[in-house]
Design a protein around this motif. Structure first.
Motif, PDB file in Angstrom:
ATOM      1  N   VAL A 212       0.841  -1.201   0.000  1.00 22.87           N
ATOM      2  CA  VAL A 212       0.000   0.000   0.000  1.00 22.87           C
ATOM      3  C   VAL A 212       0.872   1.244   0.000  1.00 22.87           C
ATOM      4  CG1 VAL A 212      -1.797   1.275   1.224  1.00 22.87           C
ATOM      5  CG2 VAL A 212      -1.815  -1.225   1.241  1.00 22.87           C
ATOM      6  N   LYS A 213       0.470   2.217  -0.834  1.00 24.27           N
ATOM      7  CA  LYS A 213       1.139   3.526  -0.862  1.00 24.27           C
ATOM      8  C   LYS A 213       0.061   4.610  -0.778  1.00 24.27           C
ATOM      9  CE  LYS A 213       4.310   6.406  -3.533  1.00 24.27           C
ATOM     10  NZ  LYS A 213       5.082   6.551  -4.794  1.00 24.27           N
ATOM     11  N   GLU A 214       0.233   5.514   0.177  1.00 18.46           N
ATOM     12  CA  GLU A 214      -0.762   6.563   0.404  1.00 18.46           C
ATOM     13  C   GLU A 214      -0.138   7.917   0.097  1.00 18.46           C
ATOM     14  OE1 GLU A 214      -3.957   7.969   3.840  1.00 18.46           O
ATOM     15  OE2 GLU A 214      -2.219   6.740   4.374  1.00 18.46           O
ATOM     16  N   THR A 215      -0.887   8.736  -0.667  1.00 21.75           N
ATOM     17  CA  THR A 215      -0.408  10.070  -1.036  1.00 21.75           C
ATOM     18  C   THR A 215      -1.570  11.055  -0.993  1.00 21.75           C
ATOM     19  OG1 THR A 215       1.194   9.051  -2.542  1.00 21.75           O
ATOM     20  CG2 THR A 215       0.825  11.415  -2.783  1.00 21.75           C
ATOM     21  N   ASP A 216      -1.583  11.910   0.008  1.00 17.36           N
ATOM     22  CA  ASP A 216      -2.539  13.031   0.079  1.00 17.36           C
ATOM     23  C   ASP A 216      -3.978  12.576  -0.168  1.00 17.36           C
ATOM     24  OD1 ASP A 216      -3.325  15.644   0.433  1.00 17.36           O
ATOM     25  OD2 ASP A 216      -2.990  16.198  -1.676  1.00 17.36           O
ATOM     26  N   GLY A 217      -4.439  11.603   0.619  1.00 15.60           N
ATOM     27  CA  GLY A 217      -5.818  11.150   0.502  1.00 15.60           C
ATOM     28  C   GLY A 217      -6.052  10.153  -0.616  1.00 15.60           C
ATOM     29  N   ARG A 218      -5.006   9.736  -1.280  1.00 14.71           N
ATOM     30  CA  ARG A 218      -5.129   8.741  -2.354  1.00 14.71           C
ATOM     31  C   ARG A 218      -4.373   7.481  -1.946  1.00 14.71           C
ATOM     32  NH1 ARG A 218      -3.560  13.404  -4.822  1.00 14.71           N
ATOM     33  NH2 ARG A 218      -1.461  12.603  -5.251  1.00 14.71           N
ATOM     34  N   ILE A 219      -4.973   6.364  -2.207  1.00 17.47           N
ATOM     35  CA  ILE A 219      -4.364   5.083  -1.850  1.00 17.47           C
ATOM     36  C   ILE A 219      -4.175   4.254  -3.115  1.00 17.47           C
ATOM     37  CG2 ILE A 219      -4.679   2.895  -0.631  1.00 17.47           C
ATOM     38  CD1 ILE A 219      -6.210   4.387   1.511  1.00 17.47           C
ATOM     39  N   ALA A 220      -2.976   3.713  -3.283  1.00 14.04           N
ATOM     40  CA  ALA A 220      -2.686   2.765  -4.359  1.00 14.04           C
ATOM     41  C   ALA A 220      -2.196   1.474  -3.706  1.00 14.04           C
ATOM     42  CB  ALA A 220      -1.632   3.320  -5.306  1.00 14.04           C
ATOM     43  N   ALA A 221      -2.727   0.356  -4.131  1.00 16.33           N
ATOM     44  CA  ALA A 221      -2.344  -0.940  -3.554  1.00 16.33           C
ATOM     45  C   ALA A 221      -2.136  -1.944  -4.690  1.00 16.33           C
ATOM     46  CB  ALA A 221      -3.416  -1.433  -2.591  1.00 16.33           C
TER      47      ALA A 221
ATOM     48  N   ILE B  56       0.430 -16.678 -10.650  1.00 16.84           N
ATOM     49  CA  ILE B  56       0.025 -15.606  -9.728  1.00 16.84           C
ATOM     50  C   ILE B  56      -0.465 -14.403 -10.534  1.00 16.84           C
ATOM     51  CG2 ILE B  56       0.792 -14.063  -7.894  1.00 16.84           C
ATOM     52  CD1 ILE B  56       2.965 -16.117  -7.230  1.00 16.84           C
ATOM     53  N   SER B  57      -1.672 -13.956 -10.255  1.00 21.19           N
ATOM     54  CA  SER B  57      -2.224 -12.792 -10.955  1.00 21.19           C
ATOM     55  C   SER B  57      -1.756 -11.499 -10.272  1.00 21.19           C
ATOM     56  CB  SER B  57      -3.750 -12.853 -10.969  1.00 21.19           C
ATOM     57  OG  SER B  57      -4.259 -12.888  -9.642  1.00 21.19           O
ATOM     58  N   THR B  58      -1.470 -10.496 -11.073  1.00 22.04           N
ATOM     59  CA  THR B  58      -1.062  -9.181 -10.570  1.00 22.04           C
ATOM     60  C   THR B  58      -2.305  -8.301 -10.470  1.00 22.04           C
ATOM     61  OG1 THR B  58       1.102  -9.403 -11.618  1.00 22.04           O
ATOM     62  CG2 THR B  58       0.428  -7.189 -10.952  1.00 22.04           C
ATOM     63  N   LYS B  59      -2.592  -7.849  -9.265  1.00 19.92           N
ATOM     64  CA  LYS B  59      -3.811  -7.050  -9.033  1.00 19.92           C
ATOM     65  C   LYS B  59      -3.431  -5.673  -8.486  1.00 19.92           C
ATOM     66  CE  LYS B  59      -5.163 -10.319  -6.292  1.00 19.92           C
ATOM     67  NZ  LYS B  59      -5.917 -11.142  -5.330  1.00 19.92           N
ATOM     68  N   LYS B  60      -4.178  -4.661  -8.930  1.00 22.52           N
ATOM     69  CA  LYS B  60      -3.941  -3.293  -8.464  1.00 22.52           C
ATOM     70  C   LYS B  60      -5.275  -2.625  -8.142  1.00 22.52           C
ATOM     71  CE  LYS B  60       0.372  -2.521 -11.009  1.00 22.52           C
ATOM     72  NZ  LYS B  60       1.111  -1.632 -11.944  1.00 22.52           N
ATOM     73  N   ILE B  61      -5.261  -1.842  -7.076  1.00 24.73           N
ATOM     74  CA  ILE B  61      -6.457  -1.110  -6.634  1.00 24.73           C
ATOM     75  C   ILE B  61      -6.069   0.344  -6.362  1.00 24.73           C
ATOM     76  CG2 ILE B  61      -8.129  -0.837  -4.742  1.00 24.73           C
ATOM     77  CD1 ILE B  61      -8.256  -3.818  -4.468  1.00 24.73           C
ATOM     78  N   TRP B  62      -6.939   1.268  -6.761  1.00 27.21           N
ATOM     79  CA  TRP B  62      -6.746   2.685  -6.457  1.00 27.21           C
ATOM     80  C   TRP B  62      -7.994   3.209  -5.739  1.00 27.21           C
ATOM     81  CZ3 TRP B  62      -4.985   0.384 -10.832  1.00 27.21           C
ATOM     82  CH2 TRP B  62      -3.627   0.556 -11.132  1.00 27.21           C
ATOM     83  N   ILE B  63      -7.762   4.003  -4.719  1.00 25.83           N
ATOM     84  CA  ILE B  63      -8.852   4.602  -3.944  1.00 25.83           C
ATOM     85  C   ILE B  63      -8.592   6.102  -3.862  1.00 25.83           C
ATOM     86  CG2 ILE B  63     -10.099   4.597  -1.745  1.00 25.83           C
ATOM     87  CD1 ILE B  63      -8.885   1.769  -1.302  1.00 25.83           C
ATOM     88  N   LEU B  64      -9.577   6.878  -4.270  1.00 24.24           N
ATOM     89  CA  LEU B  64      -9.407   8.334  -4.346  1.00 24.24           C
ATOM     90  C   LEU B  64     -10.530   9.033  -3.585  1.00 24.24           C
ATOM     91  CD1 LEU B  64      -8.187  10.952  -5.585  1.00 24.24           C
ATOM     92  CD2 LEU B  64      -9.635  10.529  -7.595  1.00 24.24           C
ATOM     93  N   HIS B  65     -10.140  10.004  -2.757  1.00 26.93           N
ATOM     94  CA  HIS B  65     -11.116  10.820  -2.037  1.00 26.93           C
ATOM     95  C   HIS B  65     -10.922  12.270  -2.454  1.00 26.93           C
ATOM     96  CE1 HIS B  65     -11.809  13.478   1.623  1.00 26.93           C
ATOM     97  NE2 HIS B  65     -13.015  13.174   1.157  1.00 26.93           N
ATOM     98  N   GLU B  66     -11.990  12.845  -2.982  1.00 26.39           N
ATOM     99  CA  GLU B  66     -11.922  14.264  -3.353  1.00 26.39           C
ATOM    100  C   GLU B  66     -12.244  15.113  -2.133  1.00 26.39           C
ATOM    101  OE1 GLU B  66     -12.801  15.223  -7.877  1.00 26.39           O
ATOM    102  OE2 GLU B  66     -14.569  14.449  -6.867  1.00 26.39           O
ATOM    103  N   LYS B  67     -11.380  16.038  -1.864  1.00 25.65           N
ATOM    104  CA  LYS B  67     -11.582  16.903  -0.702  1.00 25.65           C
ATOM    105  C   LYS B  67     -12.833  17.756  -0.889  1.00 25.65           C
ATOM    106  CE  LYS B  67      -6.696  17.248   0.532  1.00 25.65           C
ATOM    107  NZ  LYS B  67      -5.548  18.140   0.743  1.00 25.65           N
ATOM    108  N   GLY B  68     -13.583  17.911   0.186  1.00 20.90           N
ATOM    109  CA  GLY B  68     -14.804  18.705   0.141  1.00 20.90           C
ATOM    110  C   GLY B  68     -16.007  17.930  -0.325  1.00 20.90           C
TER     111      GLY B  68
END
Length: 426
Positions: free
Chosen positions: A145-154, A384-396
């Motif tokens: 997991v990598k988190e950057t300013d309210g955004r998560i990439a896994a 083994i399958s390579t899987k990626k997930i992104w989670i984004l939160h817009e401020k406000g």
């Protein structure tokens, strides 16, 4: 530069690789159907009257080097071409794919996430708590997991991208090892009677290992048919060190790059006694005119070399069949039996079998075994399958955008995603 790129693309194309594999498979089948490493006369005698596939006679067969397929120039060319195609494919395709999988991609807008294979928008009243909860859950399940300013990439399963590269590497090593072994390997087939030995010469024409047959035994079924052959061999080094081992069919002996196989059996000699003579060990030879497995010899019954008789035998158990010089059957003698033959007392002491040993030295074997291990590892990783997930939160805003993709097993990821979404909705 454009032409070079086109050539490289053509070399690394899947169609070319499949075509090369098909040609190599056909070549190997040809090498199996046609006897290899025989004399030129053998191919003239066998294929001029009955051409291979109806068109390839002995002359064409030798011209195309079908008498030694695996070391022919065209077969080696196919292997080199396939190895080059695999190497180019790895450098131009697989390595960039691996590099891309290792790089973290930062999606900053909902539009980017909406374009993914799986995407969904969730309304939540507690953004920070939901993001922290899903981040901890991802890590607990083995995601990076990598988190950057309210955004998560896994991501998970990136190591699966190494699999195809290892498979290509293993196949290249396999071809190198097999080619090296074919060009530099040696094969010796020798029949040895118990107590006899063979000296193996080094590259400097000096005596290396000595292979001595200590004991040989043929195991037969109740009908007398051979079932198994067993040899006890001594491998003697120049310094006198000796190692003994029993070998049998399907159970060879491997010693410092040399492999000894139990390949065949034969009969070496008959020990007889004529009148009051000492025990005479007389060598015997195959007599194909009398049968596929018939050995024999001609001996005189008189001291002046006259009155010859023919002794034949089909197994080490006997009996010995004795014929007159005109082919008339005289008598049949078992071992340890004696009888008057043409007024001469003859006793059969024993029949000595010989072991057919096949000695192979293949310097490419370590590379071949290493390649098999690499291919197995690469094949396992490729599952083994390579899987990626992104989670984004817009401020406000009280919305969270989540999306993902997978190089394979997309349905599996689509089943996992609702579990993560439930953490965002709570």
């Amino acid at each position: 530069m454009k032409k070079i790129s086109q050539v490289l693309n053509w070399l690394s194309s899947l169609k070319i690789a499949i075509l090369l594999l098909l040609l190599i498979a056909i070549s190997c089948a040809t090498g199996t159907l046609i006897p290899q490493q025989e004399s030129d006369q053998f191919y003239y005698d066998n294929f001029n009257k009955n051409p291979f596939l109806g068109v390839i006679n002995g002359n064409i067969l030798l011209l195309l080097e079908f008498n030694h397929v695996y070391t022919s120039f065209w077969f080696l060319f196919l292997l080199i071409w396939l190895g080059l195609a695999l190497a180019v494919c790895s450098f131009r395709r697989q390595l960039p794919i691996l590099k891309s999988a290792l790089n973290w991609i930062d999606y900053k807008s909902p539009r980017q996430i909406a374009k993914l294979s799986i995407a969904q928008t969730i309304v939540t009243n507690n953004n920070l708590e939901s993001l922290e909860k899903i981040k901890l859950n991802l890590r607990a399940q083995g995601w990076n997991v990598k988190e950057t300013d309210g955004r998560i990439a896994a991501r998970q399963g990136v190591i699966g991208r190494v699999g195809p590269i290892l498979i290509h590497l293993g196949m290249i090593l396999l071809m190198i090892g097999a080619t090296y072994g074919s060009l530099n390997g040696k094969t010796i087939e020798k029949f040895l009677a118990p107590g006899r030995s063979i000296d193996l010469l080094t590259n400097n024409e000096e005596t290396g290992l000595t292979i001595e047959l200590q004991k040989f035994q043929i195991e037969r079924d109740p009908q007398g048919r051979p079932e198994q052959y067993r040899s006890i061999v001594n491998v003697i080094e120049p310094n006198g060190n000796t190692q003994s081992k029993e070998i049998s069919v399907n159970y060879p002996f491997r010693y410092k790059g040399l492999t000894l196989y139990q390949a065949d059996w034969s009969l070496a000699a008959i020990t007889i006694q004529i009148e009051n003579s000492p025990k005479l060990q007389i060598p015997i030879e195959p007599i194909p005119e009398l049968g596929e497995q018939v050995w024999g010899t001609i001996i005189p019954t008189k001291k002046d070399g006259t009155n010859p008789i023919l002794l034949t035998v089909e197994s080490e158990l006997g009996p010995v069949i004795i014929y007159n010089s005109d082919g008339t059957l005289l008598t049949t003698l078992s071992t340890n039996k004696e009888e008057l033959v043409k007024e001469t007392l003859i006793k059969i002491i024993n029949i000595i079998p010989s072991s057919g040993l096949l000695l192979k030295h293949d310097p490419g074997v370590p590379l071949v075994y290493t390649s098999f291990a690499i291919i197995l590892i690469g094949g396992s990783l490729s599952i083994i399958s390579t899987k990626k997930i992104w989670i984004l939160h817009e401020k406000g805003k009280s919305m969270i955008y989540i999306g993902g993709l997978s190089n394979r097993n997309l349905s599996g990821l689509s089943k996992e995603l609702p579990n993560f979404i439930s953490l965002l909705e709570n």
